[in-house]
Design a protein around this motif. Structure first.
Motif, short mmCIF file in Angstrom:
data_model
loop_
_atom_site.label_atom_id
_atom_site.label_comp_id
_atom_site.label_asym_id
_atom_site.label_seq_id
_atom_site.Cartn_x
_atom_site.Cartn_y
_atom_site.Cartn_z
N THR A 133 2.42 6.45 -7.12
CA THR A 133 1.39 7.29 -7.73
C THR A 133 1.81 8.74 -7.79
N VAL A 134 2.69 9.15 -6.87
CA VAL A 134 3.10 10.55 -6.79
C VAL A 134 4.19 10.80 -7.83
N THR A 135 3.81 11.39 -8.96
CA THR A 135 4.76 11.64 -10.04
C THR A 135 4.87 13.12 -10.39
N ASP A 136 3.86 13.92 -10.10
CA ASP A 136 3.86 15.33 -10.45
C ASP A 136 4.21 16.18 -9.23
N ASP A 137 4.16 17.50 -9.42
CA ASP A 137 4.42 18.41 -8.30
C ASP A 137 3.38 18.23 -7.21
N ASN A 138 2.15 17.96 -7.63
CA ASN A 138 1.06 17.72 -6.68
C ASN A 138 0.30 16.49 -7.14
N VAL A 139 -0.29 15.80 -6.19
CA VAL A 139 -1.07 14.60 -6.53
C VAL A 139 -2.45 14.73 -5.90
N ARG A 140 -3.49 14.38 -6.65
CA ARG A 140 -4.84 14.44 -6.12
C ARG A 140 -5.14 13.20 -5.29
N ALA A 141 -5.98 13.38 -4.30
CA ALA A 141 -6.36 12.27 -3.43
C ALA A 141 -7.00 11.14 -4.23
N GLU A 142 -7.79 11.48 -5.25
CA GLU A 142 -8.45 10.44 -6.03
C GLU A 142 -7.44 9.57 -6.78
N GLU A 143 -6.28 10.13 -7.12
CA GLU A 143 -5.25 9.35 -7.78
C GLU A 143 -4.64 8.33 -6.81
N LEU A 144 -4.45 8.76 -5.56
CA LEU A 144 -3.93 7.84 -4.54
C LEU A 144 -4.91 6.70 -4.29
N LEU A 145 -6.17 7.07 -4.09
CA LEU A 145 -7.17 6.05 -3.78
C LEU A 145 -7.46 5.17 -4.99
N GLY A 146 -7.41 5.76 -6.19
CA GLY A 146 -7.68 5.01 -7.40
C GLY A 146 -6.64 3.96 -7.72
N ALA A 147 -5.45 4.09 -7.12
CA ALA A 147 -4.38 3.12 -7.38
C ALA A 147 -4.73 1.73 -6.87
N ILE B 180 0.84 -1.20 0.00
CA ILE B 180 0.00 0.00 0.00
C ILE B 180 0.87 1.24 0.00
N VAL B 181 1.88 1.27 0.86
CA VAL B 181 2.78 2.43 0.93
C VAL B 181 3.53 2.59 -0.40
N ASP B 182 3.99 1.49 -0.99
CA ASP B 182 4.69 1.56 -2.27
C ASP B 182 3.79 2.12 -3.36
N LYS B 183 2.52 1.71 -3.37
CA LYS B 183 1.59 2.22 -4.39
C LYS B 183 1.36 3.72 -4.22
N ILE B 184 1.28 4.16 -2.96
CA ILE B 184 1.14 5.60 -2.73
C ILE B 184 2.33 6.34 -3.31
N ASP B 185 3.54 5.83 -3.03
CA ASP B 185 4.76 6.48 -3.50
C ASP B 185 4.85 6.47 -5.02
N GLU C 264 6.58 16.38 -2.85
CA GLU C 264 7.79 16.17 -2.04
C GLU C 264 7.45 15.72 -0.63
N LYS C 265 6.46 16.38 -0.02
CA LYS C 265 6.07 15.99 1.33
C LYS C 265 5.45 14.60 1.35
N THR C 266 4.72 14.25 0.30
CA THR C 266 4.12 12.92 0.24
C THR C 266 5.19 11.85 0.09
N HIS C 267 6.21 12.11 -0.74
CA HIS C 267 7.31 11.16 -0.86
C HIS C 267 8.03 10.99 0.48
N ASN C 268 8.28 12.10 1.17
CA ASN C 268 8.94 12.02 2.47
C ASN C 268 8.09 11.23 3.47
N PRO D 205 4.01 12.79 8.62
CA PRO D 205 4.29 14.24 8.73
C PRO D 205 3.32 15.12 7.96
N LEU D 206 2.56 14.54 7.01
CA LEU D 206 1.57 15.34 6.28
C LEU D 206 0.50 15.90 7.20
N SER D 207 0.34 15.31 8.38
CA SER D 207 -0.69 15.80 9.31
C SER D 207 -0.40 17.20 9.79
N ALA D 208 0.83 17.70 9.55
CA ALA D 208 1.17 19.07 9.94
C ALA D 208 0.52 20.11 9.02
#
Length: 199
Positions: free
Chosen positions: A17-31, A10-15, A94-98, A51-54
């Motif tokens: 999916t993140v290919t652009d400067d920003n990623v939409r939530a639907e792209e993460l969930l759609g994976a 699941i974590v790998d799929k999230i990572d 960047e924050k999502t990758h981190n 850390p995204l919770s900040a």
């Protein structure tokens, strides 16, 4: 036989999916496909512990997503649905990758320690109950966002409950429930401590 690694996957799929400067939530969930309710539930639960919770109001949005997905689980819906305002929410790449790097280390450990045990706690009639606990706990996240650690504890608890169902590990469900109870008790503890200091 190769060991299954559902949380790491699941974590790998999230990572991935993140290919652009920003990623939409639907792209993460759609994976995870349109019928993967449990992985879809785990995604916002894991993100709220990261850390995204900040990011302001991020935890609240994750809480709303968890509630909506978990309620669908209560009623046995196989195809998760989220409203447009959640699906179009953008996350900084960047924050999502981190965040996935941090989650990846924890995910590897979780996969190593999960086993099929006490399955009666996470299958059959127990599943709607667990989904309901997830929904009730996550509904408190917007109210507790300003209380230190409470949102992350709820996210961790929901993650463990969902992982328990995914891996058929009743021990994880019990630990997740304890996390949720701790998160709900934390604001009262802080309030009691503050009242004691003022008296």
């Amino acid at each position: 036989m190769q060991q299954e690694t559902p949380v790491s996957d699941i974590v790998d799929k999230i990572d991935e999916t993140v290919t652009d400067d920003n990623v939409r939530a639907e792209e993460l969930l759609g994976a995870f496909g349109h019928s993967a309710l449990l992985p879809t539930l785990i995604v916002p639960a894991l993100l709220v512990t990261s850390p995204l919770s900040a990011i302001p109001f991020f935890s609240s949005l994750c809480g709303i997503a968890i509630v909506l997905i978990a309620i669908q689980g209560v009623f046995g819906r196989a195809r998760p649905w989220l409203p447009q305002f959640l699906r179009r929410r953008r996350l900084p790449a960047e924050k999502t990758h981190n965040a996935t790097k941090t989650m990846g280390r924890v995910a590897g450990w979780l996969d190593a320690v999960t086993h099929q045990r006490f399955q009666f706690l996470v299958v059959g009639p127990a599943r709607p109950v667990i989904y309901l606990i997830c929904a009730l706990a996550a509904s408190m996240i917007p109210l507790l966002e300003l209380v230190p650690m409470s949102s992350s504890l709820i996210g961790a608890g929901v993650s463990l409950l969902a992982i328990g169902m995914l891996a058929r590990d009743g021990i994880f469900a019990v630990v997740g429930f304890l996390f949720v109870c701790s998160a709900m008790a934390l604001p009262w503890f802080i309030f009691a401590q503050g009242s004691a200091l003022l008296t």
